[in-house]
Scaffold this active site. Structure first.
Site, short mmCIF file in Angstrom:
data_model
loop_
_atom_site.label_atom_id
_atom_site.label_comp_id
_atom_site.label_asym_id
_atom_site.label_seq_id
_atom_site.Cartn_x
_atom_site.Cartn_y
_atom_site.Cartn_z
N HIS A 1 -17.94 -24.65 25.17
CA HIS A 1 -19.00 -25.16 24.29
C HIS A 1 -20.09 -25.87 25.09
O HIS A 1 -21.26 -25.76 24.78
CB HIS A 1 -18.41 -26.13 23.27
CG HIS A 1 -17.29 -25.53 22.51
ND1 HIS A 1 -16.45 -26.24 21.71
CD2 HIS A 1 -16.88 -24.26 22.44
CE1 HIS A 1 -15.56 -25.43 21.19
NE2 HIS A 1 -15.80 -24.23 21.62
N CYS B 1 -29.31 -7.40 22.64
CA CYS B 1 -29.46 -8.85 22.74
C CYS B 1 -28.46 -9.54 23.67
O CYS B 1 -28.34 -10.75 23.65
CB CYS B 1 -29.41 -9.50 21.37
SG CYS B 1 -27.80 -9.41 20.58
#
Ligand code: PEP
Ligand code: MG
Length: 747
Positions: free
Chosen positions: A364, A677
């Site tokens: 994270h 992407c």
């Protein structure tokens, strides 16, 4: 055998303290200490091995082995029983050393005569400093008490080694923190930065590991724990009134702060002769050792919480720590063992760079650092030990290299590199408002990837034509509770406001794999990247997806809305997800809320299976976006998080390009809008080759738009395509060399 010896660690530490107070240099002290321990342990031999460099241990003092071998006998990490103790950080206790796995006979020491061996690591909070060994002729296992006593002494030795007690005048420590050091880590976010170290958790130095008055130390520990508990309660009550994000973590803190087991273990350490702070640290070291062995991410997080709490306790006891009065430098480079995403967001864009000792590319913290475009190097082993607040530091996020206290030659080479990058940035700024149009007149749409509100200003700065991928999981990952629908819809509305009419493609929650929500029950999966993640979770537990779709519709406030589902592996999954969207729209209509004036629903193509889906799928989706990061890992079966394999296969490998070309062809013939992407879209050479294959929309990190556009504007896609086809016909495996030759000729 059968004979047991009692070793009183408190008595041993008392004598140790006396030795430390005596006159004499470092070597004399070490010699006296080994004599003392041998005596107290009723062992013929006691030896101290200390690390000479990262991989070599040196016999620094011995009682019982041949004196000539001191400073001559060296072992590599993992070599012999001593090397094994050092590598594993675990005790080895055996009554038949020559038969133990890994035994290495060192003739110069004369140790073959000794049967019993006990070795304990000398380490400070997981940092390996050496090994303390006791040996005796008589075959016997050392008792639990004896091993514990030896561990306590090793702990004190660790503190003293750290303070340079054996190398005289703490010169070693000083030298250690003056010399330049280079760290080879892993790049988790590209970019370069220079600045000064800002330690997230400054090291607490324990100067008094041995207690003079255990009763007083117990009192100090109890007082400090009380202060800690009051502090946690205070934080809890303020979190209850306002910031609920930290609530879960604080509840865990409260649980640990009141844990009887934790307290008992620390009290036992004091009882064995340690000071209160050394007792906390001994328990903390043990917890850290456990942490490295826990595979379960959720449990590991909890152990991290305990580690944080121990740090707080140490700061209370020593009066050191974050509130040292040090001021954050103007150009801070954050150095930490690890950091949570919320803490990183607190620092925000003020940081020039980040260097972590642990971390993973997909963690994270890495996701946030990437979202904030801050150069990040992870796996920089031992940096928190070496770096001091205010040290000059250079971070090369492109190469994953960090230079601490670099000398002039390294600094000037680094500055040259930064200057070249700055020049390039100026060049990119000058073409910001120009189209990404190739020499052959093809327009490529360059969009940006985003995930935070803070990313949106980049839309203007980078010249992106919209947001091709908005990763919505960041709002879920950076909280300690499930976000509310109203919070999300407000955020989505603000994102659309900031986009000023440019399309934002919202990707629904992509959790699972490495993205674990702390407030969701953890799943124990053998292979989470191929497990219960993304749309699979959404379809089986649709509550969260429904809430999110509703938030997206409401956030649109009647404006056009683009949504895509991550990790769709088959047509039916897309159908089911789209049906949820239709139902959500219907519900909103019934409730009388405005619905988007136009809605497009797409899928991410991240599994090879979807490339072979029936034609009907291609006709049904409003658009497809290739998630190259995942697609590539599944195409080559090479884990994107695994350093050993993640760079093994080239994106310009002919087989992968053939595969992508097949997707482009199907989309073209079936009339499906297609974009790309993944990270490769932001790498100029790869991006240009993707354009040559037929991709007309690429979405990338904002900082990549300039470099990609610059190269595209100098490329003739027809020429490049011809070269790629010729190379392929020639049987070349990777088209990289040919593509680079051509593109270089255009610079
Ligand atoms: C991808 O897989 O390429 C992608 C864009 O999604 P993420 O990196 O978030 O998995
Ligand atoms: Mg993906």
């Amino acid at each position: 055998m059968g004979e047991t010896f009692r070793t009183d660690s408190r008595q041993m530490l008392g004598r140790l303290r006396a030795i430390m107070a005596e006159e004499g240099g470092g070597q004399t002290r070490l010699d006296r200490i080994t004599r003392l321990i041998a005596e107290e342990m009723h062992a013929e031999v006691c030896s101290i091995y200390l690390f000479r460099d990262e991989t070599t241990l040196e016999l620094c003092a011995t009682e019982g082995l041949r004196a000539e071998s001191v400073h001559l006998t060296r072992l590599r990490l993992g070599e012999g029983l001593v090397g094994r103790v050092a590598r594993s950080g675990k005790v080895i206790n055996t009554d038949d050393a020559p038969a133990a796995p890994g035994f290495r006979y060192m003739p110069e020491t004369g140790e073959e005569a000794y049967s019993s061996f006990v070795g304990v690591p000398i380490q400070r909070l997981g940092e390996k400093l050496g090994v303390l060994v006791a040996q005796s002729k008589k075959p016997r296992l050392f008792s639990e008490d004896e091993v514990y006593a030896l561990e306590v002494v090793a702990m004190v030795l660790a503190e003293m080694t750290e303070l340079g007690a054996f190398t005289g005048e703490s010169a070693a420590m000083k030298a250690r923190h003056i010399r330049p050091v280079m760290f080879k880590g892993t790049s988790a976010q590209e970019g370069t930065a220079q600045g000064h170290v800002w330690l997230h958790e400054p090291r607490v130095v324990v100067t008094n590991p041995i207690a003079e008055d255990p009763a007083r130390e117990l009192e100090r520990l109890h007082e400090a724990v009380e202060v800690l508990r009051v502090g946690v309660e205070r934080m809890l009550s303020s979190a209850k009134d306002g910031d609920k994000d930290q609530l879960d973590v604080l509840e865990t803190y409260r649980m640990f702060a009141n844990s009887k087991g934790w307290m008992r273990r620390m009290e036992a350490n004091i009882d064995s002769g340690l000071s209160a702070e050394a007792a906390v640290e001994k328990e903390q070291s043990a917890a850290r050792a456990r942490m490295t062995q826990v595979a379960d991410a959720y449990l590991r997080e909890r152990l991290h919480d305990l580690d944080d709490l121990s740090n707080r306790l140490l700061r209370i006891l020593t009066g050191q720590g974050r509130e040292t009065g040090a001021e954050m430098p103007a150009d801070p480079i954050l150095v930490a063992r690890n950091i949570g995403p919320a803490e990183l967001l607190d620092y925000g864009r003020g940081l020039r760079g980040i260097v972590l000792e642990e971390g993973a590319v997909g963690s994270h913290a890495s996701i946030v650092a990437r979202a904030l475009a801050i150069p990040l190097v992870i796996n920089a082993e031992r940096i928190t030990t070496e770096a001091l607040n205010g040290d000059f530091i250079l971070v090369d996020g492109d190469q994953g290299i960090v230079h601490l206290r670099a000398d002039d030659s390294v600094t000037s080479a680094f500055r040259d590199k930064m200057a070249m990058q700055a020049q390039a940035q100026e060049r990119y700024a000058s073409i910001r408002d120009k189209p990404a149009e190739t020499l052959c007149g093809t327009r490529i749409r360059l969009k940006m990837n985003a995930g935070l509100m803070a990313d949106l200003p980049s839309l203007e700065n980078s010249g992106a034509e919209g947001v091709g991928l908005f990763r919505t999981e960041l709002q879920f990952l950076t909280r300690s509770h499930m976000p509310k629908r109203a919070e999300l819809s407000a955020l989505y509305a603000r994102v659309m406001d900031a986009a000023k009419g440019r399309r934002v493609v919202f990707r629904t929650l992509d959790i699972g794999s490495d993205k674990v929500l702390s407030y969701m029950k953890p799943t124990d999966e053998p292979n989470p990247a191929m497990g219960w993640r993304a749309v699979r979770v959404a379809l089986e537990k649709p509550g969260v997806m429904r809430m999110q779709l509703q938030a997206l519709i409401r956030g649109a406030k009647g404006r056009p809305l683009s949504v895509m589902f991550p990790f769709v592996a088959q047509h039916q999954e897309f159908r089911a997800a789209r049906a949820e969207m239709d139902k959500a729209l219907e519900r909103e209509r019934i409730l009388g809320h405005p619905v988007p004036s136009e809605i497009e629903v797409g899928a991410m193509l991240e599994t090879p299976s979807l490339a072979f889906a029936p034609d009907a799928f291609f006709e049904e989706v409003d658009f497809l976006s290739i998630g190259g990061n995942d697609l590539k890992q599944f195409f080559f079966a090479a884990d994107r998080e695994n350093e050993r394999v993640r760079r093994r296969y080239d994106t310009l490998d002919v087989s992968y390009l053939n595969f992508l070309e097949g997707i482009v062809y199907r989309c073209a013939t079936l009339g499906t809008r297609l974009s790309f992407c993944g990270e490769d879209a932001g790498r100029p050479i790869e991006a240009t080759c993707l354009a040559a294959l037929g991709f007309r929309t690429l979405s990338m990190r904002p900082a990549s738009i300039g470099p990609v556009k610059s190269l595209l504007r100098r490329t003739d896609l027809g020429e490049l395509r011809t070269i790629l086809h010729e190379e392929r016909a020639r049987g070349t495996h990777s088209l990289r060399a040919a593509a680079m030759d051509y593109l270089r000729s255009k610079l």
